[in-house]
Design a protein around this motif. Structure first.
Motif, PDB file in Angstrom:
ATOM      1  N   ASP A   8       0.847  -1.186   0.000  1.00 27.75           N
ATOM      2  CA  ASP A   8       0.000   0.000   0.000  1.00 27.75           C
ATOM      3  C   ASP A   8       0.887   1.242   0.000  1.00 27.75           C
ATOM      4  N   LYS A   9       0.810   2.038  -1.052  1.00 28.43           N
ATOM      5  CA  LYS A   9       1.709   3.181  -1.206  1.00 28.43           C
ATOM      6  C   LYS A   9       1.504   4.231  -0.106  1.00 28.43           C
ATOM      7  N   THR A  10       0.265   4.438   0.325  1.00 29.94           N
ATOM      8  CA  THR A  10       0.008   5.419   1.381  1.00 29.94           C
ATOM      9  C   THR A  10       0.685   5.014   2.680  1.00 29.94           C
ATOM     10  N   VAL A  11       0.551   3.741   3.043  1.00 28.47           N
ATOM     11  CA  VAL A  11       1.190   3.241   4.260  1.00 28.47           C
ATOM     12  C   VAL A  11       2.705   3.331   4.134  1.00 28.47           C
ATOM     13  N   TYR A  12       3.236   2.947   2.966  1.00 33.05           N
ATOM     14  CA  TYR A  12       4.684   3.012   2.758  1.00 33.05           C
ATOM     15  C   TYR A  12       5.198   4.443   2.876  1.00 33.05           C
ATOM     16  N   ASP A  13       4.553   5.378   2.189  1.00 32.33           N
ATOM     17  CA  ASP A  13       5.019   6.769   2.205  1.00 32.33           C
ATOM     18  C   ASP A  13       5.054   7.332   3.620  1.00 32.33           C
ATOM     19  N   LEU A 186       7.004  -3.683   5.583  1.00 35.07           N
ATOM     20  CA  LEU A 186       8.218  -4.442   5.282  1.00 35.07           C
ATOM     21  C   LEU A 186       9.122  -3.659   4.337  1.00 35.07           C
ATOM     22  N   LEU A 187       8.547  -3.112   3.284  1.00 37.02           N
ATOM     23  CA  LEU A 187       9.341  -2.342   2.315  1.00 37.02           C
ATOM     24  C   LEU A 187       9.944  -1.102   2.965  1.00 37.02           C
ATOM     25  N   ALA A 188       9.185  -0.426   3.817  1.00 32.48           N
ATOM     26  CA  ALA A 188       9.693   0.778   4.487  1.00 32.48           C
ATOM     27  C   ALA A 188      10.849   0.441   5.416  1.00 32.48           C
ATOM     28  N   LEU A 189      10.712  -0.615   6.208  1.00 27.32           N
ATOM     29  CA  LEU A 189      11.791  -0.996   7.127  1.00 27.32           C
ATOM     30  C   LEU A 189      13.031  -1.444   6.366  1.00 27.32           C
ATOM     31  N   ALA A 190      12.837  -2.242   5.307  1.00 22.62           N
ATOM     32  CA  ALA A 190      13.978  -2.703   4.519  1.00 22.62           C
ATOM     33  C   ALA A 190      14.684  -1.528   3.841  1.00 22.62           C
TER      34      ALA A 190
END
Length: 211
Positions: A8-13, A186-190
């Motif tokens: 989800d791009k909103t959550v990632y951003d 996961l993507l944000a932490l990585a």
């Protein structure tokens, strides 16, 4: 894109922004030690396994009751408990180190979501329904065949018995939303760890970690 796939791009951003702000404001206090990194690896390991389950079973043609009991219910709880909870523990530990708060006692999903929301990660909790998770964990789920395939969750909120009912296709959408949210975290932490490898403080020569 709609429907969302993978993250989800909103959550990632929001997550990557908050993590980078934490680094900019409290770099000297931050570290990712073995204890913290293990939570990340537990979440990542579970994410990989659950992803295989979703790919194999999401569109598999089974009787609705069988698919709900074997796939929908355990997948929803596994995404929240095995993936999201561990990723939120990493965020809570890092945030606590930066702002000087001890979040070690905040260990349940609800507590971890509250910590995240209080520190600027509100988008995570928008797609998570803790009451549904609680209903599943306590076996308070009823499947209805008529008038259409529906699922009803029974739970207690503020000491009052409540229920929530939805069509199975709506529950499938809810599973997709939490899966996309977890993928985003996961993507944000990585990405954050890749940007700041100096924060990793553990013996990299050890072979105790998940490959």
């Amino acid at each position: 894109a709609e429907p969302c796939s993978y993250w989800d791009k909103t959550v990632y951003d929001q997550a990557i922004t908050q993590l980078e702000n934490l680094f900019q404001n409290h770099e000297a206090l931050l570290e990712i030690d073995e204890y913290t990194f293990n939570y990340f690896l537990m979440g990542y390991n579970a994410y990989c396994q659950i992803s295989e389950t979703i790919v194999d079973l999401r569109n598999f043609n089974l009787a609705s009751e069988v698919k709900t009991r074997l796939y929908r219910l355990p997948t929803y709880t596994a995404i929240l408990e095995s993936c999201l909870s561990n990723f939120l523990r990493v965020i809570a530990i890092l945030t606590g180190k930066g702002i000087g708060k001890d979040y070690s006692a905040q260990n349940t999903l609800k507590q971890l979501l509250d910590v995240a929301s209080a520190n600027g990660y509100s988008a995570i909790s928008e797609n998570v329904d803790v009451n549904i998770r609680n209903a599943i964990n306590h076996g308070k789920v009823l499947l209805k065949k008529t008038p259409a395939d529906q699922i009803c969750f029974y739970y207690t909120e503020q000491r009052v018995q409540q229920s929530k009912e939805m069509h199975l296709y709506e529950f499938d959408q809810l599973i997709d939303k939490v899966y996309d949210s977890v993928g985003a975290i996961l993507l944000a932490l990585a990405s954050f760890m890749n940007h700041h490898l100096s924060l990793l403080r553990y013996d990299k020569s050890k072979s105790e970690y998940v490959p």
